[in-house]
Design an enzyme around this catalytic site. Structure first.
Site, PDB file in Angstrom:
ATOM      1  N   GLY A 242      49.011 -34.784 -20.489  1.00 15.78           N
ATOM      2  CA  GLY A 242      49.692 -36.067 -20.273  1.00 15.78           C
ATOM      3  C   GLY A 242      48.752 -37.060 -19.614  1.00 15.78           C
ATOM      4  CB  ILE A 468      51.803 -32.114 -18.514  1.00 21.19           C
ATOM      5  CG1 ILE A 468      51.053 -32.267 -17.191  1.00 21.19           C
ATOM      6  CG2 ILE A 468      53.160 -32.793 -18.412  1.00 21.19           C
ATOM      7  CD1 ILE A 468      50.755 -33.736 -16.824  1.00 21.19           C
ATOM      8  CB  THR A 470      49.571 -28.655 -14.266  1.00 25.06           C
ATOM      9  OG1 THR A 470      50.974 -28.346 -14.340  1.00 25.06           O
ATOM     10  CG2 THR A 470      49.364 -30.110 -14.616  1.00 25.06           C
ATOM     11  N   GLY A 511      53.896 -33.490  -8.385  1.00 18.23           N
ATOM     12  CA  GLY A 511      54.884 -32.675  -9.075  1.00 18.23           C
ATOM     13  C   GLY A 511      55.152 -31.353  -8.374  1.00 18.23           C
ATOM     14  NE  ARG A 591      50.398 -20.340   1.304  1.00 18.57           N
ATOM     15  CZ  ARG A 591      51.636 -19.843   1.292  1.00 18.57           C
ATOM     16  NH1 ARG A 591      52.672 -20.631   1.517  1.00 18.57           N
ATOM     17  NH2 ARG A 591      51.819 -18.562   1.061  1.00 18.57           N
ATOM     18  CG  ASN A 594      48.170 -19.213 -10.258  1.00 19.98           C
ATOM     19  OD1 ASN A 594      47.215 -18.447 -10.075  1.00 19.98           O
ATOM     20  ND2 ASN A 594      48.868 -19.220 -11.376  1.00 19.98           N
ATOM     21  CD  GLN A 601      45.855 -29.288 -13.038  1.00 22.48           C
ATOM     22  OE1 GLN A 601      45.566 -29.373 -14.225  1.00 22.48           O
ATOM     23  NE2 GLN A 601      46.424 -30.269 -12.389  1.00 22.48           N
ATOM     24  CD  GLU A 667      46.777 -38.121 -10.164  1.00 22.23           C
ATOM     25  OE1 GLU A 667      47.581 -37.769  -9.289  1.00 22.23           O
ATOM     26  OE2 GLU A 667      46.891 -39.157 -10.812  1.00 22.23           O
TER      27      GLU A 667
HETATM   28 MO1  MOS Z   1      49.148 -39.136 -13.391  1.00 18.95          MO
HETATM   29  S1  MOS Z   1      47.781 -40.572 -13.784  1.00 18.95           S
HETATM   30  O1  MOS Z   1      49.872 -39.443 -11.996  1.00 18.95           O
HETATM   31  O2  MOS Z   1      49.893 -38.548 -14.693  1.00 18.95           O
END
Ligand code: MOS
Length: 712
Positions: A242, A468, A470, A511, A591, A594, A601, A667
């Site tokens: 995504g 998505i 992750t 998320g 923390r 996984n 990621q 990110e």
């Molecule tokens: Mo993101 S750029 O917060 O999917």
């Protein structure tokens, strides 16, 4: 069965590597993606997008196309259902790009002008390509530059922060850096294109989608089509990436319009080319950084001005200048994000919006300052560690950025580095190393979850989370297992169905933290109910949570993930090619739930940083206002052969105020990665590259003379 949790000696799962719970389904092809789920009586819609960059639609000559084989309808501004374009959704008023076919105005090249629906995708595509649309064309302006007369500070008061007298501090500083950096237009380029199937089912609108938040999309569709939220259901089981692009987009709206008109299920899948104009992108940026420091490298002046672009129909600001607000302090501190509206598609969130381009400019400028001060770049950063938020004055929840640098320096072998540039040679290759800091905000948003103790001794968790790619589904399984003190194999994790209720989207690195909080709190409530004893009825026992109050009660703090990026590059002096030989990222990011998927990621973010440094650049043709080569052949993303061994690690950094200790890792991995590579290219060649991507032609033109500079 009466007691189902709290069995002694269940080893905690959080913190241990767990393969993806849906991994087998994915590798065997059993996992179905939005564009391939079968429906009886399915019709297929194909979008037609504008070929002009500005003007009006004079005519959509649909009659000949309607007579083509299999064609069911052609929707356009003359006949499409009316929608509400003024509602307020999660991100404010919708971008008119998604409220389809409500106007004859064309604000950019690639704007959706019609939808052709047919029995098969091939028939729809053929008819869409045959559709003649006539335009009254107007002159357009797509030329982005720092000198554009339309550049302005947006209304938003958070666009600018200012303390002290920047000009005075710069004038008094022992050492000054004043440089301009640019980054190009970049695209999400996720593997799975946008796809949605819409149908009316027993009076309810159901949309099978690929998105970052099913409740988000359901809410927007309900508002746009003036429906009760309860009359809309959005599902998004598996998502092939995504990166900020998969919210409400024209394909879902087109599918809903068509199913409403045709009374049968309609699927709309976007092509890669269409995605370049209607699913968002990262704005190009021009950034001026001004730093002033005393003889010891302590910052006295800090200025960061960023310019990005937006469309003429909707405002999105790439907030590159926000980067330093939580990162570096100075007596005079000024940050401002400006924007210019052009005849281009609306940009949007792209992984680490603001921080990704902002860190390239800032972390490059700090490397320049270190060089001028004769300081090691890590020592410079250590000397400038703020006690509190430079703009907010708030304390940090935790800030272990220097620990990341120290651990990274040890593992990378930084101590052996000769700071002088252009010295290491290997045949025709010049070698160099570079480093940069990373940071990204860590927040949580209110979410709801339900946890059910089933009669068979298993547990079902329901939450409108999105995985998505992750590994969120797996992380939440581990979190639920620990909260219930059972093995992860006893958890059924059900996500991505808007019927499960309100929850945070997969975005802003928030998320997993937000969902984990809700799952933990529902599990706690369930255990209290189960502790009362008694048999579990057929339908199970369900506990629900809503974290709004708990999150609302969090103390105000500077909450961020941090990291230190390291890179080694080899620069081919004959061809100008830059090869990254190795990368290392050490993060302080809460923390780690996984380690297996977390490493992926963070590494994925670093790969994108490499791609941003060396490859990615969308080119807009000024004459036509559209892209040159908008596909994965023309738009270069790093391929497997471009990516060296990448090592990822972390220091212990649980968030003290989070029930699980999570901060968020989606990110921070991309932040600073491009700067570390650009700094390594300087160390290899002695030439500063302030414009991304660092293409072979730029390297060749700049040469490899220390002190050189690239200004084009
Ligand atoms: Mo993101 S750029 O917060 O999917």
């Amino acid at each position: 069965m009466t007691t189902t949790t709290g069995t002694a000696a269940v080893t905690p799962s959080v913190g241990t590597a767990h393969t993806r719970v849906e991994g087998r389904e994915k590798v065997t092809g059993a996992a179905r993606y939005a564009g391939e789920i079968p429906f009886a009586d399915l019709a297929h819609g194909w979008l037609v997008v504008s070929t002009i960059a500005r003007g009006r639609i004079r005519a959509v000559e649909s009659a000949p196309v309607e007579a083509m084989p299999g064609v069911l309808t052609v929707l356009h501004h003359g006949n499409a259902p009316q929608v509400d374009g003024e509602y307020v959704g999660l991100l404010g008023k919708p971008d008119p790009t998604v409220t389809l076919f409500q106007t004859d105005r064309v604000p950019f090249a690639g704007w959706p002008v019609a939808l052709v629906v047919a029995e098969t995708p091939e028939q729809a595509r053929e008819a869409a390509e045959a559709l003649v649309v006539r335009y009254d064309e107007e002159p357009h302006d797509v030329a982005f530059s720092a000198a554009h007369p339309g550049a302005r500070k947006p209304e938003d008061p958070s666009a600018e922060t200012e303390k002290g007298d920047l000009a005075a501090e710069l004038a008094a500083a022992a050492t000054v850096v004043d440089a301009e950096y640019t980054t190009p237009e970049e695209h999400h380029a996720m593997m799975e294109p946008h796809a949605a199937t819409a149908r009316w089912d027993g009076g309810r609108l159901e949309v099978v989608d690929s998105n970052q938040g099913s409740m988000w999309v359901a809410d927007e569709l309900a508002k746009m089509f003036s429906l009760d939220l309860g009359s809309v259901r959005v599902l998004s089981e598996h998502v092939g990436g995504g990166f900020g692009s998969k919210g409400l987009r024209p394909h879902q709206v087109a599918a809903v319009m068509a199913t409403t008109v045709l009374h049968r299920p309609v699927r709309v899948v976007l092509t890669r080319r269409q995605m370049f104009s209607i699913t968002g992108y990262r704005s190009p940026t021009v950034q001026r950084v001004r730093l002033g420091a005393d003889a010891e490298g302590r910052l006295s002046a800090f200025g960061h001005e960023a310019l990005s672009l937006t469309s003429t129909v909707h405002q999105f600001i790439e907030r590159s200048a926000d980067y330093g607000r939580a990162m570096y302090d100075a007596d005079a501190h000024h940050t401002v994000n400006r924007v210019v509206a052009l005849d281009v598609p609306t940009p949007t969130f792209v992984r680490a919006p603001g921080e990704a381009p902002g860190s390239f400019a800032l972390e490059s400028a700090l490397d320049e300052l270190a060089e001028k001060c004769g300081l090691d770049p890590i020592a410079l950063r250590a000397r400038n560690e703020p006690e509190a938020g430079p703009v907010s004055g708030l304390p940090y929840s935790t800030r272990r950025v220097i620990d990341c640098f120290e651990e990274g320096a040890r593992r990378f072998g930084w101590a052996d580095r000769d700071p002088r540039p252009g010295l290491r040679r290997e045949g025709r290759w010049l070698l160099g190393t570079g480093t940069a800091a990373a940071t990204f905000p860590s927040n949580a948003m209110p979410s709801t979850a339900a946890v059910t103790a089933e009669a068979d001794g298993t547990f079902t968790v329901r939450i409108t989370a999105a995985d998505i790619g992750t590994g969120a589904r797996t992380a939440l399984t581990q979190i639920a297992a620990d909260a219930l003190e059972v093995e992860p194999s006893r958890i059924h994790m059900r996500i991505a169905d808007s019927d499960f209720g309100q929850a945070m989207i997969a975005g802003g690195s928030m998320g997993t933290r937000s969902w984990a909080w809700a799952v933990t709190s529902a599990a706690k409530e369930l255990r209290e109910q189960l502790a009362l004893g008694g048999a579990i009825p057929e339908q199970g026992i369900t506990a629900r949570s809503n974290t709004a109050e708990a999150i609302g009660a969090l103390a105000q703090k500077e909450r961020h993930s941090f990291g230190a990026q390291f890179a080694e590059v080899a620069v081919d002096t004959a061809t100008g090619e830059v090869r990254v030989r190795r990368m290392l990222g050490i993060f302080a990011a809460g923390r780690i739930v996984n380690p297996l998927t977390a490493r992926s990621q963070l590494r994925g973010g670093m790969v994108w940083g490499l791609s941003m440094a060396l490859h990615e650049e969308a080119i807009r043709d000024r004459a036509f206002g559209s892209h040159v080569g908008p596909d994965l052949a023309g738009y270069h993303v790093a391929a497997h052969a471009d990516v060296p061994p990448i090592e990822v690690g972390w220091v212990d950094d649980p968030d003290p105020d989070d029930p699980v200790g999570i901060k968020g890792i989606g990110e921070v991995g991309i932040v600073g990665a491009a700067a570390a590579i650009a700094n390594a290219v300087w160390h290899a060649t002695g030439v500063r590259h302030r414009h991304l991507p660092i293409r072979p032609d730029r390297v060749l033109l700049a040469g490899t003379a220390p002190g050189g500079d690239v200004d084009a």
